[in-house]
Design an enzyme around this catalytic site. Structure first.
Site, PDB file in Angstrom:
ATOM      1  N   HIS A  16       0.848  -1.181   0.000  1.00  0.00           N
ATOM      2  CA  HIS A  16       0.000   0.000   0.000  1.00  0.00           C
ATOM      3  C   HIS A  16       0.892   1.242   0.000  1.00  0.00           C
ATOM      4  O   HIS A  16       1.921   1.274   0.682  1.00  0.00           O
ATOM      5  CB  HIS A  16      -0.899  -0.017   1.236  1.00  0.00           C
ATOM      6  CG  HIS A  16      -1.905   1.082   1.270  1.00  0.00           C
ATOM      7  ND1 HIS A  16      -1.583   2.377   1.645  1.00  0.00           N
ATOM      8  CD2 HIS A  16      -3.231   1.104   0.973  1.00  0.00           C
ATOM      9  CE1 HIS A  16      -2.654   3.135   1.583  1.00  0.00           C
ATOM     10  NE2 HIS A  16      -3.672   2.380   1.168  1.00  0.00           N
ATOM     11  N   ASP A  18       0.900   4.168   1.395  1.00  0.00           N
ATOM     12  CA  ASP A  18       1.258   4.723   2.694  1.00  0.00           C
ATOM     13  C   ASP A  18       2.230   3.816   3.442  1.00  0.00           C
ATOM     14  O   ASP A  18       3.131   4.282   4.154  1.00  0.00           O
ATOM     15  CB  ASP A  18       0.008   4.949   3.553  1.00  0.00           C
ATOM     16  CG  ASP A  18      -0.901   6.024   2.990  1.00  0.00           C
ATOM     17  OD1 ASP A  18      -0.381   6.961   2.350  1.00  0.00           O
ATOM     18  OD2 ASP A  18      -2.131   5.929   3.167  1.00  0.00           O
ATOM     19  N   LYS A  19       2.058   2.505   3.286  1.00  0.00           N
ATOM     20  CA  LYS A  19       2.958   1.570   3.951  1.00  0.00           C
ATOM     21  C   LYS A  19       4.332   1.525   3.279  1.00  0.00           C
ATOM     22  O   LYS A  19       5.346   1.287   3.945  1.00  0.00           O
ATOM     23  CB  LYS A  19       2.338   0.177   3.990  1.00  0.00           C
ATOM     24  CG  LYS A  19       1.381  -0.006   5.144  1.00  0.00           C
ATOM     25  CD  LYS A  19       2.142  -0.063   6.444  1.00  0.00           C
ATOM     26  CE  LYS A  19       1.384   0.590   7.573  1.00  0.00           C
ATOM     27  NZ  LYS A  19       2.236   1.086   8.630  1.00  0.00           N
ATOM     28  N   GLU A  44      10.200  11.831   7.028  1.00  0.00           N
ATOM     29  CA  GLU A  44       8.913  11.678   6.339  1.00  0.00           C
ATOM     30  C   GLU A  44       9.174  11.298   4.888  1.00  0.00           C
ATOM     31  O   GLU A  44      10.119  11.801   4.267  1.00  0.00           O
ATOM     32  CB  GLU A  44       8.110  12.979   6.391  1.00  0.00           C
ATOM     33  CG  GLU A  44       8.007  13.606   7.771  1.00  0.00           C
ATOM     34  CD  GLU A  44       7.298  12.736   8.784  1.00  0.00           C
ATOM     35  OE1 GLU A  44       6.545  11.830   8.369  1.00  0.00           O
ATOM     36  OE2 GLU A  44       7.515  12.939   9.989  1.00  0.00           O
ATOM     37  N   GLU A  57      14.371  15.842   9.747  1.00  0.00           N
ATOM     38  CA  GLU A  57      15.506  16.306  10.521  1.00  0.00           C
ATOM     39  C   GLU A  57      16.275  15.108  11.057  1.00  0.00           C
ATOM     40  O   GLU A  57      15.669  14.167  11.575  1.00  0.00           O
ATOM     41  CB  GLU A  57      15.043  17.168  11.703  1.00  0.00           C
ATOM     42  CG  GLU A  57      14.208  18.379  11.291  1.00  0.00           C
ATOM     43  CD  GLU A  57      12.771  18.024  10.953  1.00  0.00           C
ATOM     44  OE1 GLU A  57      12.283  18.494   9.908  1.00  0.00           O
ATOM     45  OE2 GLU A  57      12.153  17.250  11.692  1.00  0.00           O
ATOM     46  N   LYS A 177      -5.667  -4.383   0.449  1.00  0.00           N
ATOM     47  CA  LYS A 177      -6.313  -3.992   1.704  1.00  0.00           C
ATOM     48  C   LYS A 177      -7.251  -5.111   2.128  1.00  0.00           C
ATOM     49  O   LYS A 177      -7.785  -5.846   1.285  1.00  0.00           O
ATOM     50  CB  LYS A 177      -7.115  -2.687   1.532  1.00  0.00           C
ATOM     51  CG  LYS A 177      -6.301  -1.505   1.079  1.00  0.00           C
ATOM     52  CD  LYS A 177      -7.155  -0.260   0.880  1.00  0.00           C
ATOM     53  CE  LYS A 177      -7.521   0.378   2.194  1.00  0.00           C
ATOM     54  NZ  LYS A 177      -8.192   1.687   2.015  1.00  0.00           N
ATOM     55  N   PHE A 249      -8.249  -3.838 -10.797  1.00  0.00           N
ATOM     56  CA  PHE A 249      -7.282  -3.209  -9.901  1.00  0.00           C
ATOM     57  C   PHE A 249      -5.877  -3.593 -10.365  1.00  0.00           C
ATOM     58  O   PHE A 249      -5.163  -4.314  -9.694  1.00  0.00           O
ATOM     59  CB  PHE A 249      -7.544  -3.674  -8.456  1.00  0.00           C
ATOM     60  CG  PHE A 249      -6.739  -2.972  -7.389  1.00  0.00           C
ATOM     61  CD1 PHE A 249      -5.861  -1.942  -7.677  1.00  0.00           C
ATOM     62  CD2 PHE A 249      -6.869  -3.362  -6.069  1.00  0.00           C
ATOM     63  CE1 PHE A 249      -5.130  -1.315  -6.700  1.00  0.00           C
ATOM     64  CE2 PHE A 249      -6.148  -2.751  -5.065  1.00  0.00           C
ATOM     65  CZ  PHE A 249      -5.271  -1.726  -5.376  1.00  0.00           C
ATOM     66  N   ASP A 257      -1.936   5.896  -6.275  1.00  0.00           N
ATOM     67  CA  ASP A 257      -2.334   6.804  -5.205  1.00  0.00           C
ATOM     68  C   ASP A 257      -1.087   7.195  -4.432  1.00  0.00           C
ATOM     69  O   ASP A 257      -0.293   6.336  -4.057  1.00  0.00           O
ATOM     70  CB  ASP A 257      -3.345   6.105  -4.273  1.00  0.00           C
ATOM     71  CG  ASP A 257      -3.959   7.049  -3.257  1.00  0.00           C
ATOM     72  OD1 ASP A 257      -3.813   8.273  -3.415  1.00  0.00           O
ATOM     73  OD2 ASP A 257      -4.583   6.556  -2.305  1.00  0.00           O
ATOM     74  N   ALA A 258      -0.891   8.472  -4.175  1.00  0.00           N
ATOM     75  CA  ALA A 258       0.286   8.917  -3.445  1.00  0.00           C
ATOM     76  C   ALA A 258       0.286   8.358  -2.025  1.00  0.00           C
ATOM     77  O   ALA A 258      -0.762   8.165  -1.414  1.00  0.00           O
ATOM     78  CB  ALA A 258       0.339  10.449  -3.404  1.00  0.00           C
ATOM     79  N   ARG A 263       0.088   7.761   7.751  1.00  0.00           N
ATOM     80  CA  ARG A 263      -1.344   7.889   7.464  1.00  0.00           C
ATOM     81  C   ARG A 263      -2.137   6.635   7.821  1.00  0.00           C
ATOM     82  O   ARG A 263      -3.340   6.591   7.585  1.00  0.00           O
ATOM     83  CB  ARG A 263      -1.567   8.225   5.987  1.00  0.00           C
ATOM     84  CG  ARG A 263      -1.268   9.663   5.647  1.00  0.00           C
ATOM     85  CD  ARG A 263      -2.063  10.150   4.453  1.00  0.00           C
ATOM     86  NE  ARG A 263      -1.771   9.410   3.241  1.00  0.00           N
ATOM     87  CZ  ARG A 263      -2.100   9.845   2.023  1.00  0.00           C
ATOM     88  NH1 ARG A 263      -2.724  11.009   1.882  1.00  0.00           N
ATOM     89  NH2 ARG A 263      -1.813   9.131   0.960  1.00  0.00           N
ATOM     90  N   LYS A 264      -1.486   5.633   8.372  1.00  0.00           N
ATOM     91  CA  LYS A 264      -2.193   4.400   8.720  1.00  0.00           C
ATOM     92  C   LYS A 264      -1.977   4.061  10.194  1.00  0.00           C
ATOM     93  O   LYS A 264      -1.680   2.929  10.568  1.00  0.00           O
ATOM     94  CB  LYS A 264      -1.716   3.257   7.818  1.00  0.00           C
ATOM     95  CG  LYS A 264      -2.207   3.387   6.384  1.00  0.00           C
ATOM     96  CD  LYS A 264      -3.706   3.243   6.291  1.00  0.00           C
ATOM     97  CE  LYS A 264      -4.240   3.452   4.876  1.00  0.00           C
ATOM     98  NZ  LYS A 264      -4.268   4.890   4.505  1.00  0.00           N
ATOM     99  N   LYS A 284      10.580   7.711  13.101  1.00  0.00           N
ATOM    100  CA  LYS A 284      10.993   8.410  14.322  1.00  0.00           C
ATOM    101  C   LYS A 284      11.939   7.539  15.143  1.00  0.00           C
ATOM    102  O   LYS A 284      11.668   6.359  15.375  1.00  0.00           O
ATOM    103  CB  LYS A 284       9.773   8.774  15.161  1.00  0.00           C
ATOM    104  CG  LYS A 284       8.833   9.745  14.461  1.00  0.00           C
ATOM    105  CD  LYS A 284       7.587  10.010  15.283  1.00  0.00           C
ATOM    106  CE  LYS A 284       6.647  10.974  14.542  1.00  0.00           C
ATOM    107  NZ  LYS A 284       5.393  11.198  15.267  1.00  0.00           N
ATOM    108  N   LYS A 288      11.631   9.870  20.483  1.00  0.00           N
ATOM    109  CA  LYS A 288      10.302  10.433  20.251  1.00  0.00           C
ATOM    110  C   LYS A 288       9.276   9.570  20.984  1.00  0.00           C
ATOM    111  O   LYS A 288       9.087   8.393  20.657  1.00  0.00           O
ATOM    112  CB  LYS A 288       9.967  10.480  18.763  1.00  0.00           C
ATOM    113  CG  LYS A 288      10.536  11.666  18.005  1.00  0.00           C
ATOM    114  CD  LYS A 288      12.007  11.577  17.781  1.00  0.00           C
ATOM    115  CE  LYS A 288      12.495  12.637  16.809  1.00  0.00           C
ATOM    116  NZ  LYS A 288      13.971  12.609  16.674  1.00  0.00           N
ATOM    117  N   ASP A 290       6.168   9.623  20.877  1.00  0.00           N
ATOM    118  CA  ASP A 290       5.102   9.117  20.010  1.00  0.00           C
ATOM    119  C   ASP A 290       5.303   7.630  19.761  1.00  0.00           C
ATOM    120  O   ASP A 290       4.333   6.859  19.692  1.00  0.00           O
ATOM    121  CB  ASP A 290       5.111   9.848  18.664  1.00  0.00           C
ATOM    122  CG  ASP A 290       4.349  11.147  18.704  1.00  0.00           C
ATOM    123  OD1 ASP A 290       3.532  11.327  19.615  1.00  0.00           O
ATOM    124  OD2 ASP A 290       4.575  11.997  17.825  1.00  0.00           O
TER     125      ASP A 290
END
Length: 403
Positions: A16, A18-19, A44, A57, A177, A249, A257-258, A263-264, A284, A288, A290
């Site tokens: 995917h 995003d992955k 990123e 960074e 998916k 598909f 798709d970008a 995002r997941k 990260k 961090k 997060d």
């Protein structure tokens, strides 16, 4: 709690878009940590048609010096890490190919103002890399103490990816998916009410193609995966099943798709069964919170459930940037506990120091261990060596003794 309800979770494959971005970002984290365990990385990634763009960074010996100069060969290593990640996923398509894609690197040195707040100095303990709230969760509905809807969603796609890589299912392409809907009775999953898979495929393997047998081959294969993953009896004649419901598909991944890092996050955590603090993990380094605090809260929640102190457990921590100790801890046993939640809030910080450095030390996070986390979930995985240490249940005896 309701005696009966229906709940749904989804997952996405390693292919995917995003992955793909998450995996590239974590490949950069691993590269920096392999050179310097104290490296700082916030990477990123954007993926789109035949293009990968990095921004963020960084700081780390062996890669970039304090003056912001790249070490010899560092830029080439970063590009190689990105291309190798795309290659391992399996993208060799006209619109996205590991060898021919355009690569852009916009990483730059970490802000000195952030560094002064986070780094240890003199009598100052290492502070959190950012402010925020983090949640961990565990449930006894699966052996891995994860929500069943998410665990099965992940397993479906992992099986498909393994079959694609091995050649068992050569008609599959990397982007896919899944979605699993289960009916719960008294908080126990008992039946699949709906199952969905949308997968990128080789030419012709779609409904209403000139060769209908190709789509039937794809659908039969996916049905076999469903039956191999879900417990016996979960799929019934009433289960609604969709395999590529939109039809064709063939164009997928970053060409279709970008993709963007982070995002997941619900796929990464608990499939919506628990709150999420909002911060992404991939890209990260472990200073961090997060990332590191989300791992430690999962670790603590899993140990609480594994110790038999509750059937479900959610734990929240909060931090301020540059401050070492958490600002708060909250334990929610969802009415399933056999112990007092306030007592747990006192006990847990005594078992693990919940500062960023304490977390990193306890779980051994300053290592290049993050690539495997970036697809098919950060939780519900098998602790093995340095990998997925937050899935261990080595606090069970101490928790039982405390109560």
């Amino acid at each position: 709690m309701r005696s009966e309800f229906i709940f749904t979770s989804e997952s996405v494959s390693e292919g995917h878009p995003d992955k793909v971005s998450d995996q590239i970002s974590d490949a950069i984290v691993d590269l920096f940590l392999s050179k310097d365990p104290e490296a700082r990385v916030a990477c990123e990634t954007l993926t789109t048609t035949d293009r990968v763009v990095l921004a963020g960074e960084v700081r780390g010996q062996g890669m970039i010096d304090t003056e912001g100069n790249w070490a010899e060969g560092a830029l080439e290593e970063i590009e190689k890490a990105a291309r190798d990640t795309v290659r391992k996923i399996g993208y060799e398509q006209d619109g996205f190919h590991w060898e021919t894609l355009t690569f852009e690197n916009h990483l730059h040195p970490q802000s000195a103002h952030i560094a002064q707040g986070v780094d240890e100095s003199g009598n100052k303990d290492e502070g959190a890399g950012d402010q925020g709230i983090m949640f961990g969760y565990a449930s006894d509905e699966t052996p891995d103490l994860m929500p069943a809807t998410l665990q099965y969603s992940h397993q479906i796609l992992r099986q498909m990816a393994e079959d694609r890589h091995s050649g068992k299912a050569p008609f599959l392409e990397p982007d896919s998916k899944s979605q699993v809907t289960l009916r719960y009775v008294n908080e126990v999953p008992v039946e699949a009410t709906a199952l969905v898979v949308s997968t990128q495929h080789a030419p012709g393997y779609y409904k209403d193609s000139d060769n209908p047998a190709l789509y039937e081959e794809l659908r039969d294969y996916v049905m076999g995966v469903f039956h191999s993953v879900l417990p016996e009896g979960f799929i019934t004649e009433n289960t609604v099943i969709h395999v590529n419901p939109t039809g064709r598909f063939e164009i997928g991944g970053p060409d279709g798709d970008a993709g963007l890092t982070g995002r997941k996050i619900i796929v990464d955590t608990y499939g919506g069964a628990s709150p999420h603090g909002g911060g992404a993990f991939s890209g990260k380094d472990p200073t961090k919170v997060d990332r590191s605090a989300a791992y430690i809260t999962r670790y603590l929640a899993k140990n609480v459930v594994a110790a038999g102190l509750a059937k479900r457990c959610a734990i929240q921590l909060s931090y301020a940037i540059g401050v070492a100790e958490p600002l708060s801890i909250n334990v929610d046993l969802h009415g399933t506990g056999t112990v007092d939640e306030a007592k747990l809030e006192e006990v847990l910080p005594k078992l693990v120091r919940l500062t960023p450095k304490g977390i990193r030390t306890h779980l051994g996070l300053n290592k290049p261990i993050y690539g495997p986390t970036a697809a098919y979930g950060h939780f519900g995985r098998t602790a093995e060596g340095d990998l997925f240490t937050w899935e261990k249940t080595d606090l069970v005896d101490q928790l039982k003794a405390a109560f």
